[in-house]
Design a protein around this motif. Structure first.
Motif, PDB file in Angstrom:
ATOM      1  N   GLY A   1       0.819  -1.203   0.000  1.00  0.00           N
ATOM      2  CA  GLY A   1       0.000   0.000   0.000  1.00  0.00           C
ATOM      3  C   GLY A   1       0.850   1.249   0.000  1.00  0.00           C
TER       4      GLY A   1
ATOM      5  N   THR B   1       1.053   6.332   4.657  1.00  0.00           N
ATOM      6  CA  THR B   1       0.217   7.524   4.856  1.00  0.00           C
ATOM      7  C   THR B   1       0.605   8.334   6.077  1.00  0.00           C
ATOM      8  OG1 THR B   1      -1.401   6.130   6.004  1.00  0.00           O
ATOM      9  CG2 THR B   1      -1.758   6.542   3.654  1.00  0.00           C
TER      10      THR B   1
ATOM     11  N   THR C   1      -1.440   2.231   4.330  1.00  0.00           N
ATOM     12  CA  THR C   1      -2.866   2.172   3.993  1.00  0.00           C
ATOM     13  C   THR C   1      -3.039   1.569   2.611  1.00  0.00           C
ATOM     14  OG1 THR C   1      -3.312   4.156   5.322  1.00  0.00           O
ATOM     15  CG2 THR C   1      -4.979   3.524   3.687  1.00  0.00           C
TER      16      THR C   1
ATOM     17  N   GLU D   1      -6.027   1.021  -0.205  1.00  0.00           N
ATOM     18  CA  GLU D   1      -7.381   1.324  -0.652  1.00  0.00           C
ATOM     19  C   GLU D   1      -7.753   0.383  -1.792  1.00  0.00           C
ATOM     20  OE1 GLU D   1      -8.103   5.353  -1.639  1.00  0.00           O
ATOM     21  OE2 GLU D   1      -7.568   6.141   0.339  1.00  0.00           O
ATOM     22  N   THR D   2      -8.838  -0.345  -1.599  1.00  0.00           N
ATOM     23  CA  THR D   2      -9.319  -1.260  -2.623  1.00  0.00           C
ATOM     24  C   THR D   2     -10.642  -0.734  -3.176  1.00  0.00           C
ATOM     25  OG1 THR D   2      -8.294  -3.116  -1.463  1.00  0.00           O
ATOM     26  CG2 THR D   2      -9.969  -3.641  -3.128  1.00  0.00           C
TER      27      THR D   2
ATOM     28  N   LYS E   1     -17.662   4.022  -1.452  1.00  0.00           N
ATOM     29  CA  LYS E   1     -16.352   4.360  -0.907  1.00  0.00           C
ATOM     30  C   LYS E   1     -15.420   3.151  -1.022  1.00  0.00           C
ATOM     31  CE  LYS E   1     -17.968   7.764   2.468  1.00  0.00           C
ATOM     32  NZ  LYS E   1     -18.012   8.142   3.902  1.00  0.00           N
ATOM     33  N   PRO E   2     -14.116   3.395  -1.271  1.00  0.00           N
ATOM     34  CA  PRO E   2     -13.172   2.267  -1.362  1.00  0.00           C
ATOM     35  C   PRO E   2     -13.026   1.573  -0.003  1.00  0.00           C
ATOM     36  CG  PRO E   2     -11.990   4.342  -1.327  1.00  0.00           C
ATOM     37  CD  PRO E   2     -13.452   4.699  -1.437  1.00  0.00           C
ATOM     38  N   LYS E   3     -12.686   0.316  -0.086  1.00  0.00           N
ATOM     39  CA  LYS E   3     -12.429  -0.446   1.132  1.00  0.00           C
ATOM     40  C   LYS E   3     -11.024  -0.101   1.610  1.00  0.00           C
ATOM     41  CE  LYS E   3     -12.256  -5.187   2.871  1.00  0.00           C
ATOM     42  NZ  LYS E   3     -12.390  -6.633   2.506  1.00  0.00           N
ATOM     43  N   ILE E   4     -10.906   0.316   2.838  1.00  0.00           N
ATOM     44  CA  ILE E   4      -9.621   0.783   3.373  1.00  0.00           C
ATOM     45  C   ILE E   4      -9.118  -0.179   4.444  1.00  0.00           C
ATOM     46  CG2 ILE E   4      -8.451   2.633   4.618  1.00  0.00           C
ATOM     47  CD1 ILE E   4     -10.339   4.607   3.326  1.00  0.00           C
ATOM     48  N   LYS E   5      -7.844  -0.571   4.286  1.00  0.00           N
ATOM     49  CA  LYS E   5      -7.185  -1.427   5.270  1.00  0.00           C
ATOM     50  C   LYS E   5      -5.880  -0.766   5.686  1.00  0.00           C
ATOM     51  CE  LYS E   5      -5.384  -6.110   6.007  1.00  0.00           C
ATOM     52  NZ  LYS E   5      -5.132  -7.439   5.391  1.00  0.00           N
ATOM     53  N   THR E   6      -5.635  -0.716   6.965  1.00  0.00           N
ATOM     54  CA  THR E   6      -4.412  -0.086   7.467  1.00  0.00           C
ATOM     55  C   THR E   6      -3.596  -1.081   8.282  1.00  0.00           C
ATOM     56  OG1 THR E   6      -5.512   0.719   9.465  1.00  0.00           O
ATOM     57  CG2 THR E   6      -5.497   2.188   7.545  1.00  0.00           C
TER      58      THR E   6
END
Length: 341
Positions: free
Chosen positions: A83, A86, A106, A108-109, A130-135
């Protein structure tokens, strides 16, 4: 004195020349006497193989390795998520504790839009999602000095090195010969370190033995007779001990002691680890090979655990040419005098 020089010395000289001339004439016409004794020549020397008796003694398997102080390598910190960086949570050069968070990655998918159709008009409505966000918060594995070359908004992949942590600790490291490595099977977790020109000997911990680094040419071990390196030993210097990278050191590793053990010289035994062969002297003076079980060795003598009794007479040296060259890959027949050259 004048008469001696003018008359006596010349007379003596003439007499000596006359004697030499007569001898030469006799040799020329009569020949020299080259007759030999009528008895045939027989050897007067006899080769006797040296014998040695199995004795008792205290034997300590202590291996001393020529080593040097090295700074412990920095530990890489790798990205665990693909990713974009950020947020930076720490700075390069900062002293960090184990588990300190250093940055945020981060991912963003995109999510497909939602399409709805009006049942009466048939008009479709597209709604963006909204995009799927994974952190993922990246943390350091241990305390030390942080090096953080990664930048904000940098794109990283899983496994990329995004930082390193230098522990600030030091170790003593040295190379091992094959016979030293065999003697350190089942080595203890600590050893004694003597620094060149440094403080009194102290104990290092977390002793580790590994394979020697591959090299294009054969690396020879210092302090040995041309033996190549087969392993590396490393031991951690405790906190509070004053040392500097590059400082020479002796690393003494004691790997067992046996008291009242049956011992013989290492020159008498074929093999150096676990199993070996000795040549027992027979009543008629001949010798016969006999297998024995080996224990500790100090490099000069070796413990016989089984196969010999106290006082048994054996050959001091392995018979030349007996059994051919030992199998150097087999610990039971490994012979450092042949295999470590």
């Amino acid at each position: 004195m004048g008469i001696t020089r003018r008359i006596i010395f010349p007379t003596v000289r003439i007499f000596l020349w006359a004697v030499i001339a007569v001898a030469l004439v006799k040799i020329a016409f009569a020949g020299a006497d080259v007759t030999t004794a009528t008895d045939p020549l027989r050897p007067t020397a006899e080769i006797v193989e040296a014998h040695v008796a199995a004795t008792t003694g205290t034997i300590t398997n202590k291996v001393t390795v020529k080593a040097a102080v090295v700074a412990d390598a920095a530990t890489p910190v790798r990205a665990t998520l693909a990713g974009t960086v950020t947020k930076l949570l720490a700075k390069g050069g900062q002293q960090v504790d184990a588990g300190t968070a250093i940055l945020l990655i981060t991912l963003e998918t995109p999510v497909d839009p939602t399409v709805t159709t009006d049942a009466e008009t048939g008009v479709q409505t597209v709604t963006a999602n909204k995009p799927k966000i994974k952190t993922e918060t990246i943390k350091v594995p241990h305390a030390g000095t942080l090096a953080l070359p990664t930048l904000k908004d940098q794109v990283v992949s899983v496994g990329d090195v995004i930082a390193t942590v230098s522990p600030g600790t030091m170790s003593v490291s040295g190379t091992l010969t094959p016979d030293q490595q065999y003697r350190l099977l089942g080595a203890p977790a600590d050893a004694e370190v003597t620094l060149k020109g440094g403080p009194a000997p102290f104990t290092c911990t977390n002793l580790r033995i590994g394979a020697a680094a591959a090299a294009t040419d054969t690396t020879q071990v210092a302090g040995t007779t041309g033996q190549s390196a087969s392993g590396v030993v490393t031991c951690a210097i405790p906190a509070g001990a004053v040392a500097f990278p590059g400082l020479g050191a002796d690393l003494a590793i004691t790997n067992g002691t046996a008291e009242n053990a049956v011992v013989v010289p290492v020159t008498s035994v074929q093999g150096s680890v676990q199993n070996g062969n000795v040549w027992v002297v027979q009543p008629d003076g001949t010798s016969a090979s006999k297998p024995v079980t080996l224990g500790l060795t100090d490099g000069e003598t070796v413990q016989i655990v089984e196969g010999l009794a106290l006082g048994d007479q054996i050959l001091q040296f392995i018979p030349v040419g007996d059994g051919g060259k030992p199998d150097c890959s087999n610990p039971a027949t490994f012979d450092p005098t042949v295999c470590a050259g």
